[in-house]
Write a protein that holds these residues in place. Structure first.
Motif, PDB file in Angstrom:
ATOM      1  N   GLU A 395       0.818  -1.222   0.000  1.00 55.44           N
ATOM      2  CA  GLU A 395       0.000   0.000   0.000  1.00 55.44           C
ATOM      3  C   GLU A 395       0.849   1.269   0.000  1.00 55.44           C
ATOM      4  OE1 GLU A 395      -4.040  -1.356   2.406  1.00 55.44           O
ATOM      5  OE2 GLU A 395      -2.743   0.194   3.240  1.00 55.44           O
ATOM      6  N   ASN A 396       2.011   1.187   0.631  1.00 60.64           N
ATOM      7  CA  ASN A 396       2.866   2.367   0.789  1.00 60.64           C
ATOM      8  C   ASN A 396       4.097   2.259  -0.100  1.00 60.64           C
ATOM      9  OD1 ASN A 396       1.820   4.044   3.377  1.00 60.64           O
ATOM     10  ND2 ASN A 396       1.399   1.862   3.633  1.00 60.64           N
ATOM     11  N   SER A 397       3.859   2.021  -1.370  1.00 60.19           N
ATOM     12  CA  SER A 397       4.953   1.826  -2.319  1.00 60.19           C
ATOM     13  C   SER A 397       4.945   2.905  -3.394  1.00 60.19           C
ATOM     14  CB  SER A 397       4.821   0.445  -2.976  1.00 60.19           C
ATOM     15  OG  SER A 397       5.694   0.336  -4.073  1.00 60.19           O
ATOM     16  N   GLU A 398       6.149   3.312  -3.801  1.00 57.62           N
ATOM     17  CA  GLU A 398       6.271   4.267  -4.920  1.00 57.62           C
ATOM     18  C   GLU A 398       5.776   3.633  -6.209  1.00 57.62           C
ATOM     19  OE1 GLU A 398      10.323   5.480  -5.077  1.00 57.62           O
ATOM     20  OE2 GLU A 398      10.283   6.434  -3.093  1.00 57.62           O
ATOM     21  N   HIS A 399       5.743   2.307  -6.256  1.00 53.88           N
ATOM     22  CA  HIS A 399       5.285   1.607  -7.459  1.00 53.88           C
ATOM     23  C   HIS A 399       3.765   1.650  -7.596  1.00 53.88           C
ATOM     24  CE1 HIS A 399       8.939  -0.606  -8.981  1.00 53.88           C
ATOM     25  NE2 HIS A 399       9.378  -0.023  -7.895  1.00 53.88           N
ATOM     26  N   SER A 400       3.096   1.963  -6.496  1.00 53.40           N
ATOM     27  CA  SER A 400       1.626   2.055  -6.570  1.00 53.40           C
ATOM     28  C   SER A 400       1.164   3.323  -5.841  1.00 53.40           C
ATOM     29  CB  SER A 400       0.983   0.809  -5.964  1.00 53.40           C
ATOM     30  OG  SER A 400       1.628   0.429  -4.766  1.00 53.40           O
ATOM     31  N   PRO A 401       1.546   4.505  -6.376  1.00 51.19           N
ATOM     32  CA  PRO A 401       1.227   5.770  -5.695  1.00 51.19           C
ATOM     33  C   PRO A 401      -0.268   6.032  -5.555  1.00 51.19           C
ATOM     34  CG  PRO A 401       2.061   6.172  -7.924  1.00 51.19           C
ATOM     35  CD  PRO A 401       2.260   4.723  -7.648  1.00 51.19           C
ATOM     36  N   SER A 402      -1.065   5.418  -6.420  1.00 49.10           N
ATOM     37  CA  SER A 402      -2.516   5.662  -6.349  1.00 49.10           C
ATOM     38  C   SER A 402      -3.229   4.670  -5.427  1.00 49.10           C
ATOM     39  CB  SER A 402      -3.124   5.580  -7.755  1.00 49.10           C
ATOM     40  OG  SER A 402      -2.877   4.302  -8.310  1.00 49.10           O
ATOM     41  N   ALA A 403      -2.456   3.751  -4.822  1.00 53.33           N
ATOM     42  CA  ALA A 403      -3.066   2.740  -3.947  1.00 53.33           C
ATOM     43  C   ALA A 403      -3.741   3.427  -2.760  1.00 53.33           C
ATOM     44  CB  ALA A 403      -2.004   1.766  -3.444  1.00 53.33           C
ATOM     45  N   LYS A 404      -4.963   2.994  -2.472  1.00 57.21           N
ATOM     46  CA  LYS A 404      -5.695   3.557  -1.338  1.00 57.21           C
ATOM     47  C   LYS A 404      -5.141   2.953  -0.049  1.00 57.21           C
ATOM     48  CE  LYS A 404      -9.074   5.896  -3.480  1.00 57.21           C
ATOM     49  NZ  LYS A 404      -9.297   7.329  -3.275  1.00 57.21           N
ATOM     50  N   LYS A 405      -4.818   3.795   0.901  1.00 59.57           N
ATOM     51  CA  LYS A 405      -4.304   3.328   2.183  1.00 59.57           C
ATOM     52  C   LYS A 405      -5.474   2.842   3.051  1.00 59.57           C
ATOM     53  CE  LYS A 405      -0.104   5.253   1.419  1.00 59.57           C
ATOM     54  NZ  LYS A 405      -0.258   5.743   0.056  1.00 59.57           N
ATOM     55  N   THR A 406      -5.300   1.677   3.672  1.00 58.00           N
ATOM     56  CA  THR A 406      -6.354   1.163   4.556  1.00 58.00           C
ATOM     57  C   THR A 406      -6.435   2.005   5.823  1.00 58.00           C
ATOM     58  OG1 THR A 406      -6.041  -1.074   3.705  1.00 58.00           O
ATOM     59  CG2 THR A 406      -7.170  -0.879   5.808  1.00 58.00           C
ATOM     60  N   VAL A 407      -5.267   2.320   6.410  1.00 58.77           N
ATOM     61  CA  VAL A 407      -5.254   3.150   7.620  1.00 58.77           C
ATOM     62  C   VAL A 407      -5.201   4.613   7.199  1.00 58.77           C
ATOM     63  CG1 VAL A 407      -4.070   3.672   9.790  1.00 58.77           C
ATOM     64  CG2 VAL A 407      -4.114   1.316   8.932  1.00 58.77           C
ATOM     65  N   ARG A 408      -6.322   5.323   7.398  1.00 62.26           N
ATOM     66  CA  ARG A 408      -6.421   6.710   6.936  1.00 62.26           C
ATOM     67  C   ARG A 408      -5.952   7.722   7.984  1.00 62.26           C
ATOM     68  NH1 ARG A 408     -10.283   6.493   2.634  1.00 62.26           N
ATOM     69  NH2 ARG A 408      -9.604   4.656   1.444  1.00 62.26           N
ATOM     70  N   ALA A 409      -5.983   7.328   9.260  1.00 60.78           N
ATOM     71  CA  ALA A 409      -5.565   8.251  10.320  1.00 60.78           C
ATOM     72  C   ALA A 409      -5.130   7.465  11.548  1.00 60.78           C
ATOM     73  CB  ALA A 409      -6.707   9.201  10.682  1.00 60.78           C
ATOM     74  N   ARG A 410      -4.155   8.019  12.256  1.00 59.73           N
ATOM     75  CA  ARG A 410      -3.672   7.411  13.491  1.00 59.73           C
ATOM     76  C   ARG A 410      -3.815   8.409  14.635  1.00 59.73           C
ATOM     77  NH1 ARG A 410      -0.082   6.360   9.336  1.00 59.73           N
ATOM     78  NH2 ARG A 410      -0.013   4.171   8.717  1.00 59.73           N
ATOM     79  N   ILE A 411      -3.665   7.915  15.855  1.00 62.47           N
ATOM     80  CA  ILE A 411      -3.706   8.770  17.046  1.00 62.47           C
ATOM     81  C   ILE A 411      -2.289   8.822  17.618  1.00 62.47           C
ATOM     82  CG2 ILE A 411      -4.681   9.114  19.346  1.00 62.47           C
ATOM     83  CD1 ILE A 411      -6.862   9.322  17.329  1.00 62.47           C
ATOM     84  N   ALA A 412      -1.784  10.030  17.847  1.00 64.90           N
ATOM     85  CA  ALA A 412      -0.407  10.187  18.335  1.00 64.90           C
ATOM     86  C   ALA A 412      -0.249   9.590  19.733  1.00 64.90           C
ATOM     87  CB  ALA A 412      -0.036  11.665  18.359  1.00 64.90           C
ATOM     88  N   ARG A 413       0.796   8.762  19.896  1.00 65.22           N
ATOM     89  CA  ARG A 413       1.086   8.153  21.205  1.00 65.22           C
ATOM     90  C   ARG A 413       1.987   9.044  22.045  1.00 65.22           C
ATOM     91  NH1 ARG A 413       1.006   1.749  21.303  1.00 65.22           N
ATOM     92  NH2 ARG A 413      -0.522   1.352  19.683  1.00 65.22           N
ATOM     93  N   TYR A 414       2.661   9.990  21.411  1.00 65.40           N
ATOM     94  CA  TYR A 414       3.540  10.919  22.106  1.00 65.40           C
ATOM     95  C   TYR A 414       3.262  12.340  21.613  1.00 65.40           C
ATOM     96  CZ  TYR A 414       6.548   6.910  23.325  1.00 65.40           C
ATOM     97  OH  TYR A 414       7.040   5.727  23.808  1.00 65.40           O
ATOM     98  N   SER A 415       3.708  13.320  22.405  1.00 67.24           N
ATOM     99  CA  SER A 415       3.766  14.702  21.937  1.00 67.24           C
ATOM    100  C   SER A 415       5.191  14.941  21.425  1.00 67.24           C
ATOM    101  CB  SER A 415       3.477  15.675  23.084  1.00 67.24           C
ATOM    102  OG  SER A 415       2.192  15.468  23.617  1.00 67.24           O
TER     103      SER A 415
END
Length: 573
Positions: A395-415
């Protein structure tokens, strides 16, 4: 552009796994399960033991290491996180630490040697399937998993070890629970199983050393898209701590002096039996289990007879409850956190080697029966992390830049933030001890924090943090060469990070960067009102890219990348 192969590596405390896929066509993920195993010609295993021995010259690893060999390194991963003091008290880790001294090697050297072995075997597996000329056809991308609860320093150290091991330059880290969730949720989505937009899931990744929790809400089904919905949590309560508790119990009933006289070979054989015959299938029932311990004296009161120790059901329950109880508290807290954020938790997904344990499933199921939260174990849970790492890489490859990411957002564990000097103002709580007079004649409060990202903030996929750095410098018309600057980036695990650099604010890394003096000379100059020295202020733009497990830095000056940027991470002790 050449075709690409993506390799996912789950470097675990007790076992490691590898999977790979060609980034094209159906993108089928292949899990390596025919690891070299001299004692068995037919058995297959989705994972290989994380063990390495240097006895006899060339390193032996995985199943090739005789399980009772005294000089083998085990649980070496627990030495890579300086914050982990619990794991360092275990016998396996203490043995490994002693061995480091005799071999003049560091924990990083040993971890790199082990990674090199499984990496070379992975390349052999690719060659077997794709042909001898595969290296001229494909480029390689590698994704390595790390515990989410690891400190940023331990994660950076893992990248360093991977490079020492010869893994490709195109290398990423992903957290273990995110990788596991990706594999399990994608499979459930493809099977059309009960996923609905708005549903939330707690993923409990119970491995050998660490237990990580992560919570996701489904935001789309076609294609599957999720976003993290609570700050992830975790602890050092994986199955190796079960091993430790069991070993302590045996040591207690046998007696310390007799335990010390028993051969290491016999102890290791007993622990292997505990792992394969008890730990994986214990269900909390009244069934009697036993282990063999050669050389132990008979003691009918303690159930020891003819080199066999019969284990009382109540004792086994106590051993399991101690560790599983910690995991259940973590799960409970994660559910509470998700629900406080307005999410409806539908299920707990158990993954990882320890996640397959029947007793843990039963305990969690009983605890959440009234709330209607299902507890699900999946086939292939043991290999979910390495499969998820490969999927993440696709999903996170330069070979497939248009690939839709499954994880759209994360929550920060640190500041994350920078220490800076702000215009002094007592009404804002600035301390007199922090007051300094600057070259421009103004009084400023040093040691103040500017937080670029706070714990609990939602981080959209692809988000870049940005701040400006102002550097005071003395550069003249005749100055030549480069002028170097350095800024510290800090992190803090507090729920509410402080406005000042307090004890809970830790240095993460120094970002070093440099620029030619000829460019800096064009900045407007001013004189220090006290020393009369001439100064110039240069303003740089610092950008920090975030992904699942790592930070990426780049610095611009007037819109152009500076000549030199490097992040040097601070070791923790």
């Amino acid at each position: 552009m050449a075709s690409e192969i993506v390799v996912g590596i789950d470097f675990g405390t007790t076992y490691s796994g590898v999977s790979w896929a060609v980034n094209g066509g159906i993108k089928a993920v292949r899990v390596i399960n025919d690891w070299p195993n001299p004692s068995s010609t037919v058995a297959t295993s989705d994972k290989v033991p994380t063990i390495i021995s240097y006895q006899g010259g060339s390193p032996q690893w995985g199943f090739s290491v005789d399980n009772v060999r005294k000089d083998s390194f085990r649980w070496i991963k627990l030495l890579l996180d300086p914050k982990n003091q619990v794991g360092r008290s275990s016998e396996a880790v203490l043995t490994s630490m002693k061995l480091l001294g005799t071999l003049n090697k560091t924990a990083e050297d040993v971890a790199a040697d082990y990674l090199r072995m499984i990496w070379n075997y992975a390349k052999e597996d690719i060659q077997k399937v794709r042909g001898d000329d595969w290296e001229s056809i494909y480029t390689l991308k590698c994704v390595l998993t790390v515990p989410a609860i690891w400190s940023p320093v331990a994660k950076e150290k893992t990248l360093k070890i991977a490079r020492m091991a010869g893994l490709p330059q195109n290398l990423n880290l992903v957290t273990e629970p995110e990788a596991a969730a990706l594999a399990v949720l994608k499979e459930k989505s493809e099977e059309g199983e009960f996923l609905e937009v708005g549903d939330s899931f707690v993923v409990c990744d119970a491995g050998g050393g660490t237990v990580d929790l992560i919570s996701y809400k489904i935001v789309d089904l076609n294609p599957l898209a999720v976003e993290e919905c609570a700050v992830g949590d975790g602890g050092l309560c994986g199955s190796v701590y079960l091993d430790q508790a069991f070993e302590r119990y045996i040591k207690t009933i046998v007696g310390e002096s007799e335990w010390n006289s028993i051969k290491d070979k016999s102890k290791k054989k007993m622990m292997r039996e505990f792992e394969l015959a008890i730990k994986r299938c214990y269900a909390g029932d009244d069934q009697e289990y036993s282990v063999d311990l050669q050389g132990v004296e008979d003691n009918p009161e303690e159930g020891i007879d003819d080199d066999t120790i019969t284990l009382k059901p109540s004792v086994l329950k106590t051993v399991f409850d101690h560790v599983i109880g910690q995991i259940m508290r973590l799960v409970e807290k994660q559910i509470d956190d998700a629900q406080e954020n307005g999410n409806c938790v539908k299920a707990i997904l158990l993954v990882g080697g320890f996640g397959t344990n029947r007793y843990m499933h039963k305990q969690l199921k009983d605890a959440h029966k009234k709330s209607g939260i299902q507890v699900l174990q999946n086939n292939g849970a043991w290999s979910a992390i390495c499969r998820g790492a490969t999927l993440w890489g696709l999903e996170n490859s330069e070979h497939s830049p248009s690939a839709k990411k499954t994880v759209r957002a994360r929550i920060a564990r640190y500041s994350y933030g920078l220490s800076c000097a702000k215009r002094f103002d007592e009404s804002k709580g600035h301390r007199l001890a922090d007051r300094r007079k600057c070259p421009d004649g103004l009084f400023r409060a040093i040691n103040q924090m500017e937080w670029l990202l706070e714990k609990g903030d939602k981080v959209e996929e692809g988000k870049i943090l940005h701040t400006q750095l102002v550097a005071n410098t003395q550069v003249g018309l005749l100055s030549t060469g480069m002028r170097y600057f350095s800024d510290e980036l800090y992190y803090c695990g507090d729920d509410q990070p402080p406005s000042r650099k307090e004890i809970s604010v830790k240095e993460l890394c120094k970002v070093d960067y440099g620029i030619k003096c000829s460019k800096l000379w064009r900045e407007t100059s001013y004189r220090d009102s006290t020393t009369k020295q001439k100064w110039r202020d240069a303003t740089f733009d610092l950008f920090i890219g975030l992904d699942s497990a790592t930070l990426h830095f780049f610095v611009l000056y007037k819109g152009e990348a500076v000549a030199y940027t490097e992040a040097k991470y601070k070791e923790e002790f």
